[in-house]
Design a protein around this motif. Sequence first.
Motif, PDB file in Angstrom:
ATOM      1  N   UNK A   1       0.770  -1.163   0.144  1.00 53.27           N
ATOM      2  CA  UNK A   1      -0.146  -0.064  -0.036  1.00 53.27           C
ATOM      3  C   UNK A   1       0.793   1.072  -0.078  1.00 53.27           C
ATOM      4  N   UNK A   2       2.082   1.109  -0.157  1.00 58.95           N
ATOM      5  CA  UNK A   2       3.032   2.418  -0.307  1.00 58.95           C
ATOM      6  C   UNK A   2       2.559   3.312  -1.070  1.00 58.95           C
ATOM      7  N   UNK A   3       2.462   4.591  -0.691  1.00 56.80           N
ATOM      8  CA  UNK A   3       2.103   5.640  -1.601  1.00 56.80           C
ATOM      9  C   UNK A   3       0.473   5.930  -1.685  1.00 56.80           C
ATOM     10  N   UNK A   4      -0.243   5.022  -1.148  1.00 55.94           N
ATOM     11  CA  UNK A   4      -1.700   5.090  -1.241  1.00 55.94           C
ATOM     12  C   UNK A   4      -2.164   6.134  -0.169  1.00 55.94           C
ATOM     13  N   UNK A   5      -3.405   6.837  -0.522  1.00 58.01           N
ATOM     14  CA  UNK A   5      -3.816   7.671   0.477  1.00 58.01           C
ATOM     15  C   UNK A   5      -3.103   8.602   1.172  1.00 58.01           C
ATOM     16  N   UNK A   6      -2.566   9.509   0.692  1.00 58.55           N
ATOM     17  CA  UNK A   6      -1.605  10.524   1.454  1.00 58.55           C
ATOM     18  C   UNK A   6      -2.416  10.979   2.708  1.00 58.55           C
ATOM     19  N   UNK A   7      -3.584  11.367   2.223  1.00 58.37           N
ATOM     20  CA  UNK A   7      -4.454  11.914   3.282  1.00 58.37           C
ATOM     21  C   UNK A   7      -4.365  11.030   4.630  1.00 58.37           C
ATOM     22  N   UNK A   8      -4.274   9.727   4.566  1.00 54.24           N
ATOM     23  CA  UNK A   8      -4.168   8.883   5.617  1.00 54.24           C
ATOM     24  C   UNK A   8      -2.801   8.433   5.991  1.00 54.24           C
ATOM     25  N   UNK A   9      -1.804   9.249   5.861  1.00 53.08           N
ATOM     26  CA  UNK A   9      -0.333   8.947   5.982  1.00 53.08           C
ATOM     27  C   UNK A   9       0.171   8.081   5.073  1.00 53.08           C
TER      28      UNK A   9
ATOM     29  N   UNK B   1      -5.051  14.619  14.629  1.00 53.99           N
ATOM     30  CA  UNK B   1      -4.215  15.350  15.301  1.00 53.99           C
ATOM     31  C   UNK B   1      -2.836  14.753  15.485  1.00 53.99           C
ATOM     32  N   UNK B   2      -2.640  13.426  15.593  1.00 58.06           N
ATOM     33  CA  UNK B   2      -1.504  12.541  15.612  1.00 58.06           C
ATOM     34  C   UNK B   2      -1.127  12.392  14.019  1.00 58.06           C
ATOM     35  N   UNK B   3      -2.045  12.872  13.174  1.00 64.27           N
ATOM     36  CA  UNK B   3      -1.661  12.504  11.665  1.00 64.27           C
ATOM     37  C   UNK B   3      -1.181  11.229  11.442  1.00 64.27           C
ATOM     38  N   UNK B   4      -1.681  10.264  11.796  1.00 65.87           N
ATOM     39  CA  UNK B   4      -1.321   8.832  11.601  1.00 65.87           C
ATOM     40  C   UNK B   4      -2.497   7.883  12.060  1.00 65.87           C
ATOM     41  N   UNK B   5      -2.091   6.351  11.707  1.00 67.00           N
ATOM     42  CA  UNK B   5      -3.064   5.613  12.018  1.00 67.00           C
ATOM     43  C   UNK B   5      -2.716   4.639  13.440  1.00 67.00           C
ATOM     44  N   UNK B   6      -1.799   5.239  14.215  1.00 69.13           N
ATOM     45  CA  UNK B   6      -1.109   4.377  15.390  1.00 69.13           C
ATOM     46  C   UNK B   6      -1.926   4.725  16.537  1.00 69.13           C
ATOM     47  N   UNK B   7      -2.951   5.526  16.691  1.00 69.06           N
ATOM     48  CA  UNK B   7      -3.549   5.770  17.955  1.00 69.06           C
ATOM     49  C   UNK B   7      -3.982   4.311  18.471  1.00 69.06           C
ATOM     50  N   UNK B   8      -3.459   4.032  19.607  1.00 68.49           N
ATOM     51  CA  UNK B   8      -3.841   2.511  20.033  1.00 68.49           C
ATOM     52  C   UNK B   8      -5.356   2.227  20.367  1.00 68.49           C
ATOM     53  N   UNK B   9      -6.033   3.322  21.115  1.00 73.19           N
ATOM     54  CA  UNK B   9      -7.398   3.267  21.312  1.00 73.19           C
ATOM     55  C   UNK B   9      -8.050   3.231  20.151  1.00 73.19           C
ATOM     56  N   UNK B  10      -7.765   4.046  18.999  1.00 76.43           N
ATOM     57  CA  UNK B  10      -8.721   4.151  17.916  1.00 76.43           C
ATOM     58  C   UNK B  10      -8.681   2.946  17.214  1.00 76.43           C
ATOM     59  N   UNK B  11      -7.580   2.139  17.327  1.00 77.31           N
ATOM     60  CA  UNK B  11      -7.413   0.937  16.493  1.00 77.31           C
ATOM     61  C   UNK B  11      -8.467  -0.091  17.337  1.00 77.31           C
ATOM     62  N   UNK B  12      -8.405  -0.183  18.642  1.00 77.15           N
ATOM     63  CA  UNK B  12      -9.190  -0.943  19.328  1.00 77.15           C
ATOM     64  C   UNK B  12     -10.664  -0.902  19.077  1.00 77.15           C
ATOM     65  N   UNK B  13     -11.102   0.609  19.147  1.00 80.26           N
ATOM     66  CA  UNK B  13     -12.487   1.042  18.802  1.00 80.26           C
ATOM     67  C   UNK B  13     -12.858   0.678  17.442  1.00 80.26           C
ATOM     68  N   UNK B  14     -11.931   0.692  16.393  1.00 79.12           N
ATOM     69  CA  UNK B  14     -12.243   0.223  15.094  1.00 79.12           C
ATOM     70  C   UNK B  14     -12.617  -1.218  14.849  1.00 79.12           C
ATOM     71  N   UNK B  15     -11.894  -2.030  15.767  1.00 81.83           N
ATOM     72  CA  UNK B  15     -12.068  -3.307  15.451  1.00 81.83           C
ATOM     73  C   UNK B  15     -13.416  -3.707  16.236  1.00 81.83           C
ATOM     74  N   UNK B  16     -13.873  -2.926  17.173  1.00 85.05           N
ATOM     75  CA  UNK B  16     -15.311  -3.214  17.851  1.00 85.05           C
ATOM     76  C   UNK B  16     -16.377  -2.630  17.124  1.00 85.05           C
ATOM     77  N   UNK B  17     -16.036  -2.035  15.851  1.00 84.54           N
ATOM     78  CA  UNK B  17     -17.181  -1.464  15.023  1.00 84.54           C
ATOM     79  C   UNK B  17     -17.708  -2.695  14.153  1.00 84.54           C
ATOM     80  N   UNK B  18     -17.036  -3.951  14.284  1.00 84.93           N
ATOM     81  CA  UNK B  18     -17.465  -5.152  13.495  1.00 84.93           C
ATOM     82  C   UNK B  18     -18.325  -5.982  14.469  1.00 84.93           C
TER      83      UNK B  18
END
Length: 459
Positions: free
Chosen positions: A255-263, A314-331
Amino acid sequence: MSRAEQPSRRTVLTAAVAVAMAGSAGPAIADSTGTADSVAGAGRGGGPAARQVDNRAWTTYADWRTGALAGARAVAGPRPGVVIGAPVGTTDYTDPHTGTTAAWEYATWTSPAHRSSVPATEAIASWNAHTPAGTWIQVELRGRYSDGTETPWYVMGRWASGDQDIKRTSVDDQSDGKSSIWTDTFSVDDASTGLRLVSYRLRLTLYRRPGTRLTPTVWRLGAMASDVPDRFDVPASAPGLAQELTVPRFSQEIHAGQYPEYDNGGEAWCSPTSSQMIIEYWGGRLTRAQLAWVDPSYADPQVCNAARFTYDYQYTGCGNWPFNAAYAATFRDLQGVVTRLGSLNDLETLVAAGIPAITSQSFLKTELTGAGYGTSGHLMTVVGFTADGDVIANDPASPDDAAVRRVYLRREFETIWLRTKRLNATGGVSSGTGGVCYLYFPAQPTAHQRKALAAVGVR
């Protein structure tokens, strides 16, 4: 993941945490109750250890009834939670990432004070929620220090599963001179003073657009408090399991280079790529309609989706730990939590119950045989153990999906994951995460899974 030894955003966060732990004589001793919400630090090979981690989560109808409700109400059922009942007011929120100001009705739920079994240098909140379009939530923490004073109400996250109403965000520049918030982590500023967080309350604010009857539903809210000793090395654990789980394999590198708006994909997407592997292990699938926004020429579009919906503006990345856990729980029927574990024996306990885990680590290229890279912060998925006790990992830092399965030497992996300090490529001292991991598991675990989770301090 950042392969360079330049400070990444996550490295800056964990470096601050490591500074907070510096000077600590060792982990705090648990209180006399010895609750299951604490995890022993050493494995079978290391002997008994002082407790370092305390987990508390509100998940049951009885739990939600113990909180202070202001316009919110507890709901029963197979997955109890808290929702907006009769809003207590309306407030304006200006989104710092769009500049848009909008009015929102709100209600709050505030937990009773939880006295941690571990007087802590750090705390990380986790939550699982459903936020229909036109709704979002805010999670705050207020703690009491060992000197009897209190923290302010710290914002631990402003979150929605989507990104059309608000941009999910951490909040920078929060400090009272004794502690600070580093993206997703509460940290005592100078642990060498002996100051610790001894108790805390969590406050949940539920928002919705005025005039709608829609509401967020929060099923799980909690925090992990910890006092991990300052260490370059950790006790070795003895192997106890030979088993491998069949977990889907996804490469972040394709996925390198994909979606610069998501890092910009690639090395920045280790966390959402790891999350998506375990989500799909548990049966989580995205529909064609949900993936319609992804460029059809991209392979594994679900990884792009995970990056978009874990992204912290704010962090400008996908590595926020609780945000990843919360995303998993949307399934459907999944829970997610961020915690710390004490040894590879804890991971063996989980794998034996069919629960893979996502671990966070940093290392030089020479410190992890077979990786072929070094990193200042990287997430990968532990899916099993060989007969010799070595770690079988789905490492997303691989050239393609077929190359994702790796076997890493037990002693090397345990060290790079559990330590809090390490020497970097220039000979300076950098930080480690001290055993941070994400755990995703069913909303209704089996008896075996419940026992395994309880053994590592999670319920």
